[in-house]
Write an enzyme that holds these catalytic residues in place. Structure first.
Site, PDB file in Angstrom:
ATOM      1  N   TYR A  16     -64.814 -99.198   5.600  1.00 56.16           N
ATOM      2  CA  TYR A  16     -65.507-100.339   4.982  1.00 56.16           C
ATOM      3  C   TYR A  16     -64.797-100.829   3.724  1.00 56.16           C
ATOM      4  O   TYR A  16     -65.436-101.163   2.717  1.00 56.16           O
ATOM      5  CB  TYR A  16     -66.965 -99.968   4.665  1.00 56.16           C
ATOM      6  CG  TYR A  16     -67.668 -99.245   5.778  1.00 56.16           C
ATOM      7  CD1 TYR A  16     -67.819 -99.833   7.031  1.00 56.16           C
ATOM      8  CD2 TYR A  16     -68.172 -97.959   5.598  1.00 56.16           C
ATOM      9  CE1 TYR A  16     -68.450 -99.171   8.074  1.00 56.16           C
ATOM     10  CE2 TYR A  16     -68.808 -97.278   6.634  1.00 56.16           C
ATOM     11  CZ  TYR A  16     -68.941 -97.892   7.870  1.00 56.16           C
ATOM     12  OH  TYR A  16     -69.569 -97.228   8.894  1.00 56.16           O
ATOM     13  N   TYR A 144     -79.634 -98.665  11.489  1.00 60.71           N
ATOM     14  CA  TYR A 144     -78.189 -98.519  11.654  1.00 60.71           C
ATOM     15  C   TYR A 144     -77.923 -97.485  12.739  1.00 60.71           C
ATOM     16  O   TYR A 144     -78.507 -96.394  12.719  1.00 60.71           O
ATOM     17  CB  TYR A 144     -77.515 -98.077  10.345  1.00 60.71           C
ATOM     18  CG  TYR A 144     -76.054 -97.751  10.527  1.00 60.71           C
ATOM     19  CD1 TYR A 144     -75.112 -98.774  10.638  1.00 60.71           C
ATOM     20  CD2 TYR A 144     -75.616 -96.440  10.637  1.00 60.71           C
ATOM     21  CE1 TYR A 144     -73.766 -98.479  10.844  1.00 60.71           C
ATOM     22  CE2 TYR A 144     -74.283 -96.138  10.836  1.00 60.71           C
ATOM     23  CZ  TYR A 144     -73.364 -97.164  10.938  1.00 60.71           C
ATOM     24  OH  TYR A 144     -72.050 -96.876  11.159  1.00 60.71           O
ATOM     25  N   ASP A 245     -82.508 -91.830  17.673  1.00 58.76           N
ATOM     26  CA  ASP A 245     -81.188 -91.624  17.080  1.00 58.76           C
ATOM     27  C   ASP A 245     -81.338 -90.595  15.963  1.00 58.76           C
ATOM     28  O   ASP A 245     -81.678 -90.932  14.828  1.00 58.76           O
ATOM     29  CB  ASP A 245     -80.651 -92.954  16.554  1.00 58.76           C
ATOM     30  CG  ASP A 245     -79.289 -92.817  15.901  1.00 58.76           C
ATOM     31  OD1 ASP A 245     -78.829 -91.675  15.682  1.00 58.76           O
ATOM     32  OD2 ASP A 245     -78.674 -93.855  15.571  1.00 58.76           O
ATOM     33  N   LYS A 274     -73.105 -85.532  13.685  1.00 54.43           N
ATOM     34  CA  LYS A 274     -72.930 -85.113  12.299  1.00 54.43           C
ATOM     35  C   LYS A 274     -72.995 -83.599  12.137  1.00 54.43           C
ATOM     36  O   LYS A 274     -72.005 -82.916  12.315  1.00 54.43           O
ATOM     37  CB  LYS A 274     -73.929 -85.844  11.401  1.00 54.43           C
ATOM     38  CG  LYS A 274     -73.627 -87.345  11.262  1.00 54.43           C
ATOM     39  CD  LYS A 274     -74.427 -87.981  10.171  1.00 54.43           C
ATOM     40  CE  LYS A 274     -74.154 -89.482  10.049  1.00 54.43           C
ATOM     41  NZ  LYS A 274     -72.801 -89.806   9.602  1.00 54.43           N
TER      42      LYS A 274
END
Length: 422
Positions: A16, A144, A245, A274
């Site tokens: 980003y 997200y 999610d 993760k």
């Protein structure tokens, strides 16, 4: 050996970040426990667990041994037509931990790919059920789910870093972000948008996808478990699949092993990542129920149409198996509860700071929501000078440390947050 920072700045893209005016980067030479060691010798207590993945800290002897032992046997082998013990044992361990109806595992490369696979699962399931018109998804604003295209299509379409792609992405349905805080009385009015949308459009909707309890990149927003319970019931009523999610929330981060457990529900499809591999190697998984798997397998395609080159990489599977065993053995409930208590106590003073809009704590997550957007480069430099690694973004200063952090190390993180936010 020192890092060539000039080459890095000129040629290497970081997440980003602009190539014309990139954010500063700090060269790390080593990491141990909850500490990042910079090349100049400075030691930083890590408050982000490498984007929420390194829950056991760094250079952990058990995880190191798992990688080393597997490396001596084979680093990688294709998963098409082949299987191996690390993958089988990992999936056995994973299924022993997730909610019971989930019984099938697809091993993916990353969190974004796990979401892509989940979406494919939902769409293929309905195609095989002679309802091909069910092609739309419901997602939440402030949500997200990743950076790949199908995942971007279910991220907030306007208030996110993906808004410039909105005209290129499949168009789905978006609901208001849940306006029912985790620790406040629940209002049934929160469900009205979902109820109305499902009543009107359920025949076109394949699945609802959401981050249970914690909306991460959308603002570290913590919402009420009753929203999940009622959303699950509405999906059942209108024959819509429920995708959780849990990539950021899974494996204890919110105080439950999986955030869905706050509402005592189970999804039809779940994404994890993760912390799955303890932050060692990229790995994720998409799990589904027997019903979903059976439907997909009866489709014209005959199977799920996805197969990454590095699917079920043996090194990643071996270290993930060790990571999951550590989570179970290390009494994560006590670890996370202790972190939550300390964060609540030590961050409370910021409630009176003029620049701080709200202080929030849930499990091993501590958040300052600021009134104004933060200057990431400036705050990052201040945190490094204070001996900590905290990565702010948008309006947020937050920590999600390793579960193995000591009380002294955590106090150093909270003190730095208070200093910068004051």
């Amino acid at each position: 050996m020192s890092t060539d920072l000039a080459f890095d700045r000129q040629h290497i893209w970081h997440p980003y970040t602009s190539m014309l005016n990139p954010l500063p980067v700090y060269p790390v030479a080593a990491a141990e426990g909850c500490t990042l060691i910079l090349e100049d010798g400075r030691r930083l207590i890590d408050g982000t667990a490498s984007w929420w993945s390194a829950v056991h800290g760094y250079n952990h002897p058990v995880l190191n041994a798992a990688v080393t032992e597997q490396l001596a046997k084979m680093a990688h082998v294709m998963f098409g037509g082949i299987t191996h013990a690390p993958a089988v044992q990992l999936c056995q361990q994973l299924l022993s931990m997730v909610p019971a109806p989930l019984s099938k595992v697809f091993l993916a490369d990353s969190g974004s790919i796990a979401v892509e696979v989940a979406i494919k699962m939902a769409l293929q399931y309905w195609q095989a059920s002679d309802t091909p018109q069910k092609t739309k998804l419901i997602s939440l604003r402030k949500g997200y789910h990743g950076d790949t295209f199908a995942a971007m299509a279910v991220c907030d379409p306007t208030d996110s870093m993906h808004s410039m792609f909105s005209e290129l992405l499949p168009q789905h349905f978006f609901l208001p972000a849940p306006a029912c805080p985790f620790d406040q009385p629940f209002s049934a009015e929160c469900m009205a948008p979902l109820e109305a949308l499902l009543a009107a459009e359920h025949q076109h909707i394949a699945a609802l996808i959401l981050e249970p309890i914690v909306q991460g990149y959308g603002g570290m927003r913590f919402y009420h478990p009753e929203y999940l319970r009622r959303a699950r019931a509405l999906c059942n009523q209108y024959k819509v699949l429920f995708i959780a999610d849990e990539i950021a929330t899974g494996f204890g981060r919110t105080g439950k092993l999986f955030a869905c457990e706050h509402a005592d529900i189970a999804p039809d499809i779940m994404c994890v990542g993760k912390a799955l591999s303890g932050g060692y190697l990229t790995l994720a998984a998409t799990l589904c129920t027997d019903e979903v798997a059976r439907g997909i397998s009866q489709s014209a395609a005959g199977g799920l149409m996805h197969g990454p080159t590095f699917m079920a990489n043996p090194l990643a599977c071996a270290v993930a198996l060790a990571s999951l065993k550590l989570i179970a053995q290390n009494h994560w409930q006590q670890q996370v509860a202790a972190i939550a208590q300390q964060l609540s106590t030590e961050l409370a003073a910021a409630k009176h700071f003029a620049k701080v809009k709200e202080v929030r704590v849930l499990g091993a997550i501590g958040v300052f929501e600021m009134h104004q957007p933060v200057d990431v480069a400036l705050l990052q430099a201040q945190f490094v000078e204070l001996g900590v690694w905290i990565r702010p973004f948008n309006h947020l200063i937050y920590v999600m440390p390793p579960f193995t952090i000591t009380t002294h190390e955590l106090s150093k993180l909270t003190a730095a947050m208070l200093t910068v936010a004051a």
